[in-house]
Design a protein around this motif. Structure first.
Motif, mmCIF file in Angstrom:
data_model
loop_
_atom_site.group_PDB
_atom_site.id
_atom_site.type_symbol
_atom_site.label_atom_id
_atom_site.label_comp_id
_atom_site.label_asym_id
_atom_site.label_seq_id
_atom_site.Cartn_x
_atom_site.Cartn_y
_atom_site.Cartn_z
ATOM 1 N N CYS A 44 -28.633 18.379 -37.430
ATOM 2 C CA CYS A 44 -27.956 19.213 -36.430
ATOM 3 C C CYS A 44 -27.780 18.470 -35.112
ATOM 4 N N LYS A 45 -28.810 17.772 -34.683
ATOM 5 C CA LYS A 45 -28.751 17.057 -33.403
ATOM 6 C C LYS A 45 -27.664 15.976 -33.426
ATOM 7 N N LYS A 92 -22.799 21.636 -41.021
ATOM 8 C CA LYS A 92 -21.580 22.230 -40.458
ATOM 9 C C LYS A 92 -21.058 23.379 -41.318
ATOM 10 N N ALA A 137 -34.337 21.134 -31.481
ATOM 11 C CA ALA A 137 -33.422 22.263 -31.691
ATOM 12 C C ALA A 137 -32.832 22.676 -30.351
ATOM 13 N N THR A 138 -31.713 23.391 -30.382
ATOM 14 C CA THR A 138 -31.068 23.836 -29.138
ATOM 15 C C THR A 138 -31.680 25.133 -28.610
ATOM 16 N N ASP A 139 -32.210 25.965 -29.507
ATOM 17 C CA ASP A 139 -32.850 27.219 -29.110
ATOM 18 C C ASP A 139 -34.198 27.323 -29.816
ATOM 19 N N LYS A 140 -35.052 28.187 -29.312
ATOM 20 C CA LYS A 140 -36.406 28.219 -29.872
ATOM 21 C C LYS A 140 -37.023 29.605 -29.794
ATOM 22 N N GLY A 190 -24.166 17.598 -33.275
ATOM 23 C CA GLY A 190 -23.910 18.537 -32.196
ATOM 24 C C GLY A 190 -23.902 19.984 -32.653
ATOM 25 N N LYS A 191 -24.643 20.279 -33.708
ATOM 26 C CA LYS A 191 -24.705 21.624 -34.274
ATOM 27 C C LYS A 191 -25.880 22.388 -33.656
ATOM 28 N N LYS A 192 -25.618 23.605 -33.209
ATOM 29 C CA LYS A 192 -26.703 24.411 -32.657
ATOM 30 C C LYS A 192 -27.663 24.847 -33.759
ATOM 31 N N SER A 193 -28.945 24.922 -33.416
ATOM 32 C CA SER A 193 -29.943 25.379 -34.379
ATOM 33 C C SER A 193 -31.055 26.101 -33.624
ATOM 34 N N VAL A 194 -31.790 26.925 -34.356
ATOM 35 C CA VAL A 194 -32.865 27.706 -33.766
ATOM 36 C C VAL A 194 -34.194 27.267 -34.381
#
Length: 327
Positions: free
Chosen positions: A156-157, A139, A196-199, A160-164
């Motif tokens: 992160c998961k 965070k 991850a939320t984005d890739k 609820g933290k976004k990650s790439v």
């Protein structure tokens, strides 16, 4: 007003005088404006926040660390960078300050062409892994980038933290990426090991919109390829004895083997064996006829970049490597 006072030798001294109220007010206004600008920029700079970036790297295998050596200088241009690495199987040094060093959870290479699952689970410390996931302060960061590293991904998961995800493994999240047929446990592990939320994925070709071609190290890009006739060999999942036995069947061909299992360099008939050394390996590859290696990603990509012949021997029951060899 300007006056000239004559001096000796026909020279003059120039004197400036301010006699009008307009000139006085103009100077006062100019000085006030500059003081205001100085105070404004000091306040602006003091309130300016530098982006904090966490870059998490998988330490098992050389590909992740090799790619990170190229990406780290770029990330440093955009903010304050902290580096996390987990796993201890890499032979390539990062040469950077490490903020977080974790054992993580990885798989050990065996000596018979596959993963040593017994050794991997025996060495695993799942209680420490859970503790590291809970305590990692994700965070605190504005941007979290993950190269297939599980501690950061799950931290992160769970928060609820976004990650790439920035990795070769992310390319397998696309249905367009070539994969071997059948149902495989490795496919499930690959998709859930580091969520991850984005890739952004890397592969030999751009199979999908979010997939990019390989990151080639500057050391490789700066090499001048030539062909001295030998083959470079890197098969860390096999013992030296097994490799030498196979290569001895081709006595007219010279081989340079880079081994994880030896502490000293030595020669045997048509084979030269070296302990793993990044610079020596690069030079050997640049001057080789081709590369004999496993089904990894970075090594084959670098060989193809240099225009070398390539023979891949993927590890047994290693889903990712078998898919790479297929691609």
């Amino acid at each position: 007003m300007i006056t000239l006072n004559k001096r000796s030798n026909s020279s003059y001294q120039i004197n400036f005088y301010i006699h009008t109220k307009a000139e006085l007010w103009f100077r006062f206004f100019y000085l006030t404006l500059n003081l205001f600008k100085l105070e404004f920029w000091e306040n602006f700079c003091s309130n300016f926040v530098v982006m904090k970036i966490l870059y998490a790297i998988q330490g098992t295998g050389n590909g992740h660390v090799s790619r990170a050596r190229e990406i780290i200088p770029i990330l440093k241009k955009y903010g304050e960078l902290d580096i996390l690495i987990s796993g201890t199987q890499a032979d390539v040094n990062l040469d950077e300050e490490i903020k977080y060093q974790f054992k993580g959870f990885g798989f050990d290479f065996g000596t018979k062409g596959g993963i040593d699952y017994r050794s991997s689970f025996r060495k695993a410390d799942f209680s420490q892994l859970i503790k590291d996931i809970r305590n990692l302060p994700v965070k605190d960061y504005d941007l979290v980038i993950n190269d297939f590293e599980p501690v950061t991904a799950w931290a992160c998961k769970l928060r609820g933290k976004k990650s790439v995800a920035l990795s070769h493994q992310s390319a397998f999240l696309s249905p367009k990426t070539p994969i071997i047929s059948g149902i495989h446990l490795g496919a499930i592990i690959l998709k859930n090991y580091a969520p991850a939320t984005d890739k952004v994925g890397f592969h030999f070709e751009r199979y999908d919109d979010f997939i990019r071609t390989p990151v080639i190290r500057s050391e490789i890009r700066n090499l001048k390829p030539e062909n001295l006739g030998h083959y470079t060999v890197y098969l860390p999942a096999y013992s030296d004895e097994f490799i030498l036995k196979k290569l001895s069947k081709h006595p007219d061909q010279k081989f340079q083997v880079f081994s994880k299992h030896t502490r000293e360099d030595y020669s045997q008939e048509n084979v030269e064996v070296y302990k793993v050394n990044n610079e020596k390996f690069n030079q050997s590859l640049a001057k080789s006829e081709g590369l004999l290696t496993g089904g990894g990603f970075e090594g084959p990509a670098e060989a193809l970049f240099l225009g070398k012949k390539l023979l891949c021997v993927p590890m047994f029951h290693q889903y990712e490597q078998q898919c790479n060899a297929l691609a």
